[in-house]
Design an enzyme around this catalytic site. Structure first.
Site, mmCIF file in Angstrom:
data_model
loop_
_atom_site.group_PDB
_atom_site.id
_atom_site.type_symbol
_atom_site.label_atom_id
_atom_site.label_comp_id
_atom_site.label_asym_id
_atom_site.label_seq_id
_atom_site.Cartn_x
_atom_site.Cartn_y
_atom_site.Cartn_z
ATOM 1 N N THR A 244 0.851 -1.191 0.000
ATOM 2 C CA THR A 244 0.000 0.000 0.000
ATOM 3 C C THR A 244 0.887 1.241 0.000
ATOM 4 O O THR A 244 2.001 1.235 0.497
ATOM 5 C CB THR A 244 -0.942 0.025 1.218
ATOM 6 O OG1 THR A 244 -0.196 0.230 2.417
ATOM 7 C CG2 THR A 244 -1.735 -1.273 1.317
ATOM 8 N N GLY A 245 0.368 2.307 -0.594
ATOM 9 C CA GLY A 245 1.187 3.505 -0.725
ATOM 10 C C GLY A 245 2.423 3.236 -1.571
ATOM 11 O O GLY A 245 3.501 3.740 -1.286
ATOM 12 N N GLY B 243 8.241 7.145 -2.769
ATOM 13 C CA GLY B 243 8.953 7.048 -1.507
ATOM 14 C C GLY B 243 9.296 5.642 -1.091
ATOM 15 O O GLY B 243 9.714 4.804 -1.894
ATOM 16 N N ILE B 244 9.124 5.369 0.187
ATOM 17 C CA ILE B 244 9.465 4.067 0.748
ATOM 18 C C ILE B 244 8.645 2.962 0.096
ATOM 19 O O ILE B 244 9.174 1.887 -0.211
ATOM 20 C CB ILE B 244 9.262 4.087 2.278
ATOM 21 C CG1 ILE B 244 10.326 4.971 2.939
ATOM 22 C CG2 ILE B 244 9.328 2.669 2.852
ATOM 23 C CD1 ILE B 244 10.113 5.182 4.431
ATOM 24 N N GLY B 245 7.351 3.193 -0.123
ATOM 25 C CA GLY B 245 6.498 2.167 -0.711
ATOM 26 C C GLY B 245 6.953 1.768 -2.094
ATOM 27 O O GLY B 245 6.983 0.574 -2.431
ATOM 28 N N SER C 220 7.336 3.935 12.468
ATOM 29 C CA SER C 220 8.283 5.043 12.503
ATOM 30 C C SER C 220 8.999 5.048 13.842
ATOM 31 O O SER C 220 8.461 4.556 14.851
ATOM 32 C CB SER C 220 7.544 6.370 12.312
ATOM 33 O OG SER C 220 8.371 7.472 12.610
ATOM 34 N N TYR D 171 0.375 11.908 14.815
ATOM 35 C CA TYR D 171 1.189 11.012 13.995
ATOM 36 C C TYR D 171 1.937 10.024 14.883
ATOM 37 O O TYR D 171 1.941 8.807 14.638
ATOM 38 C CB TYR D 171 2.172 11.828 13.164
ATOM 39 C CG TYR D 171 3.129 10.999 12.339
ATOM 40 C CD1 TYR D 171 2.756 10.495 11.099
ATOM 41 C CD2 TYR D 171 4.413 10.716 12.806
ATOM 42 C CE1 TYR D 171 3.629 9.732 10.339
ATOM 43 C CE2 TYR D 171 5.298 9.962 12.053
ATOM 44 C CZ TYR D 171 4.904 9.479 10.821
ATOM 45 O OH TYR D 171 5.780 8.719 10.070
#
Length: 266
Positions: free
Chosen positions: A13-14, A18-20, A144, A157
Site C-alpha cells: 500500500t502507498g 517514496g518508501i512504498g 516510525s 502522527y
C-alpha cells in the site's frame, strides 16, 4: 542470497512513491508479483511502469484505504490476478507537518488515524483469510521511530505509529500458528518526499535554508543518528524484503528499527 520470493505475491500500500515504491521495486527484483495501490493515479501508473521496466509483474490499483469499498476492490483485483496474497506491506500513511498539540483539532486526529492505523487494519482484515487458506503469510507494517521515541510535535502522527506497532504485535500472537508472521519496520529520518516537504516547510517557517533545516533537525531532534545522515528508501526496502522472505521464518512480532542508531533506548 536467494530469498525465495520468486512468484510470491506482495501487496504494497502507498506503493506509488517514496518508501512504498522502493519496497515494491525491491520485491519485484526478487521475482515477486507486486500489487501497488495509492490514491493518485498518475504517480501510481508511473511507479507501475518503473516496475515493468525492470521486468517485474505488477498490478496498479487506485484506492483510498479510508473507504471499505476501495479496500474490497483492491484485494479482489489482486486475488483475481494472482490467486492469493502472500505478503502484505502496510506502508500507506500521511503526516501533516510539524504540528503542535494545541493547533490540532479532533478531526485532524481522526483523519490521520483513519489513514495510518485503520487503513492498515482494513487491508489486513481483508487479506488474512487468503493467507490462512494457503498457510503462509508475511505482514510487515511500516511504522516510525516516532512510534517508539516520539517528539513534542505531531502527537497524532506519533500516537498512530505507536498504535501500529502494538497492532502488529497482536497479529503476531494471533496468527503465527496459521503460518502468518507479522513484523514492524520503523524507519527514522529517511529522505522521502514527505520528509523533504516537512523540512522545506520548517525552513520557510524559520527563514533558514533547506540544508540548514536538515542539520538543525538532526541536531535538535535526531541527535542519536550516529551515521550523521538521512537514510535512504532503499535501505528501508532491504529490511522489508528480508522480513518477507523465508530467511526470516523465525522472526515474528519484532519491531526492526532502520534508524541509524536514532532510538536511544535498548
Amino acid at each position: 542470497m536467494n530469498l525465495e520470493l520468486k512468484n510470491k505475491t506482495a501487496l504494497v500500500t502507498g506503493g506509488s512513491k517514496g518508501i512504498g515504491k522502493a519496497i515494491a521495486i525491491a520485491l519485484a527484483e526478487e521475482g515477486a508479483n507486486v500489487i501497488i495501490c495509492a490514491r493518485e493515479a498518475e504517480a501510481l501508473n508511473n511507479s507501475a511502469i518503473d516496475i515493468e521496466n525492470i521486468g517485474g509483474s505488477v498490478l496498479a490499483v487506485q484506492a483510498d484505504l479510508t473507504k471499505q469499498a476501495d479496500v474490497d476492490y483492491l484485494v479482489s483485483a489482486a486475488v483475481n490476478r494472482y490467486n492469493t496474497i502472500d505478503i502484505l506491506v502496510n506502508n500507506a500513511g500521511i503526516a501533516s507537518g510539524f504540528d503542535d498539540f494545541e493547533s490540532l483539532d479532533i478531526e485532524d486526529w481522526q483523519h490521520l488515524f483513519d489513514v495510518n492505523l485503520f487503513g492498515a487494519v482494513r487491508v489486513t482484515k481483508a487479506v488474512i483469510p487468503f493467507m490462512k487458506k494457503t498457510g503462509f503469510g508475511r505482514i510487515i507494517n511500516i511504522s516510525s521511530e516516532s512510534g517508539i521515541q516520539p517528539d513534542g510535535f505531531m502527537p497524532h502522527y506519533n500516537a498512530s505509529k505507536a498504535a501500529l506497532i502494538n497492532f502488529t504485535k497482536s497479529l503476531s500472537k494471533a496468527y503465527a500458528a496459521d503460518g502468518i508472521l507479522a513484523n514492524t519496520v520503523s524507519p527514522a529520518f529517511i529522505m522521502t518526499r514527505m520528509l523533504e516537504n516537512l523540512l522545506k516547510d520548517n525552513a520557510e517557517k524559520l527563514n533558514i535554508s533547506y540544508s540548514e533545516a536538515i542539520q538543525q533537525f538532526l541536531k535538535e531532534n535526531r541527535p542519536h543518528v550516529e551515521v550523521k545522515r538521512p537514510g535512504t528508501v532503499e535501505e528501508v526496502a532491504s529490511a522489508v524484503v528480508y522480513l518477507a522472505s523465508n530467511k526470516a521464518s523465525f522472526i515474528n512480532g519484532v519491531n526492526l528499527r532502520v534508524d541509524g542508531g536514532s532510538v536511544a533506548s535498548l
